[in-house]
Design an enzyme around this catalytic site. Structure first.
Site, PDB file in Angstrom:
ATOM      1  N   CYS B  69     -17.533  34.329  71.710  1.00  0.00           N
ATOM      2  CA  CYS B  69     -18.408  33.683  72.686  1.00  0.00           C
ATOM      3  C   CYS B  69     -17.704  33.527  74.024  1.00  0.00           C
ATOM      4  O   CYS B  69     -18.300  33.085  74.999  1.00  0.00           O
ATOM      5  CB  CYS B  69     -18.809  32.290  72.210  1.00  0.00           C
ATOM      6  SG  CYS B  69     -19.717  32.324  70.682  1.00  0.00           S
ATOM      7  N   CYS B 138     -20.063  24.431  79.019  1.00  0.00           N
ATOM      8  CA  CYS B 138     -18.611  24.222  79.008  1.00  0.00           C
ATOM      9  C   CYS B 138     -18.289  22.747  78.777  1.00  0.00           C
ATOM     10  O   CYS B 138     -17.367  22.411  78.023  1.00  0.00           O
ATOM     11  CB  CYS B 138     -17.987  24.655  80.338  1.00  0.00           C
ATOM     12  SG  CYS B 138     -18.194  26.407  80.703  1.00  0.00           S
TER      13      CYS B 138
END
Lengths: 406, 167
Positions: B69, B138
């Site tokens: 990812c 994030c």
């Protein structure tokens, strides 16, 4: 040479300028510009208030995205932006005639670069429009079983050269139309539409040091390839692309093609040398670097490297004074990694770690050295921050770990 | 001849660029502001990058994300006897925003108790770093990393009920 006397004199004047300028050693590297303009095009955001604005202009290593105008091209275009502003389709006065002459001259310049007849070149707004015209041709085909093969000549992400001549051979023997998007290849590698049996070709101006907003499509006349126009109107460009042809832009495209034809061999040699230097130096200084794409069938100016255990976008952020591009998901709006890398079977984590270095006609050796030095420095630094690198150093096999999917 | 010509040409091009109307730095730095100053700062002036002793009883290690990812964060916390986090370290494989989010996370957990650290929200991290919407994941991963580290620490504190208890 396209350089006119005045331009040449100006160039000479520069070269005899006394001594190196202490504040600006060479183009791009340390161009310090003190920003004292009070107004700003950017809405001032208090949180993003600029520090002491000694702006450094980044080095440009992204030629696959776009290229700067070659000064010789600008030189050719300027008269048509200033004085010779006639519509090239006006038949009744000198303004029209001189613009038409310029347009036809540009057409000849583009044709001679790819070994075509000028009557087979239609000007468009760019390679994208050319691609659309070419693909739409499929619907205009008369025979129900006619098909079209469309292949990129040089890939813009990894620089791989496709075997165009062989594909052309196969297509012509099976009576199938062959289109190629040669935006990254025209003027960089030798192309001949007859030797390679190409029926349709897309050309882009701003990929070969020409202006943006212009391109061309090559459409074979013998045997005739029929296309359906995308836009209708006054019937310009043999009815295949209506709309006034923008004289300054096509003059620029023509000039870019002619310059490319002159400079192709020298550019290729110089770019190959710089590319080798870049790859050798990086591979020598860093372990676990993979070059994506076939090493043999490869255009040297487009180098795509994957730095294992370092994510691409973080490296781009670290290399803030070099303009580069990455195949990482984080850099795309869709968060999908590069489909090209996925198609060639690159491991997904390596796809996230890829950086594309573009070397072009104006790239200097100092720029390449600087880029290599900074790249090596920051990859080392980012690897120190990387848990994957740490695990590998401890001898753990990353493929054996069960990761938490987010 | 071509060599001299090209060299002269480059110098001419340089002259043109240098003498062009004082290209204001802001014109070019506007797109560069896609990286917020705070995000860049966490990379340029790293704090808390590193590792703690994974085997120690007082250290909790959280490893979240996946290389496929493009995002892997390792966050470690060192907790004293009173349940207060006295030290934290991180290592991240990810974009600039991911590095900044995990770095900020280590800064915030220091000095908090284990319960207080659980209250750190990804929205706070995102707001502090001015993350654009596309980078919100994030900050979410950073929050997950904190929780994973705390969970690992708690697991280590449990009196050993026998190895069958272990995952």
């Amino acid at each position: 040479m396209l350089l006119r006397a005045g331009w040449r004199r100006a160039a000479l004047f520069v070269t005899v300028a006394p001594g190196p300028r202490p504040t600006v050693p060479s183009r791009g590297l340390r161009l310090s510009v003190v920003d004292d303009a009070p107004q700003s095009a950017v809405p001032t955001d208090a949180a993003a208030a600029p520090e002491a604005e000694v702006g450094l202009r980044p080095l440009y290593m992204d030629v696959q995205a776009t290229t700067p105008l070659d000064p010789r091209v600008l030189d050719a275009m300027l008269p048509y932006l200033i004085n010779y502003y006639g519509n090239p389709h006006s038949r009744t006065h000198a303004y029209g005639w001189e613009s038409e002459a310029a347009m036809e001259h540009a057409r000849q310049q583009v044709a001679s670069l790819i070994g075509a007849d000028p009557r087979e070149i239609i000007f468009t707004s760019g390679a994208t429009e050319s691609n659309n015209i070419a693909i739409k041709e499929l619907e205009a085909a008369i025979q129900p079983d006619t098909s079209l093969v469309s292949v990129m000549t040089v890939n813009n992400e990894i620089g791989v050269k496709q075997p165009i001549a062989e594909i052309g051979q196969i297509c012509s023997s099976r009576k199938v139309y062959f289109h190629t998007d040669a935006a990254q290849a025209v003027g960089k590698i030798p192309l001949d539409v007859n030797d390679m049996k190409i029926d349709l070709m897309s050309i882009s101006g701003h990929k070969i040091y020409g202006p943006k907003g212009v391109g061309a499509i090559y459409i074979r006349r013998r045997p005739r390839v029929r296309v359906e126009p995308l836009q209708s109107g006054g019937g310009q460009e043999r009815g295949m692309r209506s709309g006034t042809v923008p004289t300054p832009l096509v003059v620029g495209l023509g000039a870019a093609c002619e310059v490319a034809q002159q400079e192709m061999e020298y550019d290729h040699k110089r770019i190959s040398k710089l590319a080798d230097q870049l790859i050798q130096k990086i591979m020598k200084s860093l372990p676990n670097v993979v070059m994506n794409g076939d090493p043999e069938q490869h255009y040297p100016g487009c180098i795509n490297l994957s730095f294992a255990y370092v994510e691409g976008e973080s490296l781009l952020m670290a290399l803030k004074d070099v303009a580069l591009s990455s195949g990482s998901a984080c850099t795309s709006a869709s968060l999908e990694p590069s489909y090209v890398l996925r198609a060639i079977g690159t491991d997904e984590d390596l796809a996230h770690s890829s950086i594309r270095f573009g070397i072009g006609r104006f790239t200097t050796e100092e720029e390449v050295d600087y880029t290599v030095e900074k790249c090596v420095q920051h990859v080392k630094r980012l690897r120190e921050m990387s848990p994957l690198w740490e695990m590998v150093q401890d001898g753990i096999d990353l493929k054996s770990i069960k990761w938490t999917q987010h | 001849m071509a060599v001299a010509g090209a060299g002269r040409l480059r110098r001419a091009a340089s002259a043109l660029l240098l003498q062009s109307p004082r290209l204001p730095a802001r014109e070019l730095s506007a797109p560069a502001r896609l990286y917020h100053k705070k995000v860049v700062d966490h990379y340029e002036n790293p704090r808390n990058v590193g590792s703690l002793d994974k085997t120690s009883k007082n250290v909790g290690t959280g490893l979240v994300g996946a290389p496929a990812c493009g995002d892997v964060m390792k966050l470690q916390i060192q907790v004293d006897e009173k349940g207060k986090i006295v030290d934290a370290r991180f290592k991240t494989f990810g974009c600039g925003s991911a590095i900044a989010s995990s770095s900020l996370a280590t800064e915030w957990v220091k000095g908090k108790t284990v319960e207080e650290a659980l209250t750190i929200k990804n929205t706070d991290i995102a707001k502090e770093l001015c993350l654009p919407p596309v980078k919100l994941h994030c900050s979410m991963l950073a929050e997950d990393a904190i929780k994973a580290a705390l969970a690992d620490y708690k697991l280590k504190q449990e009196p050993k009920k026998g190895d069958a208890e272990k995952k």
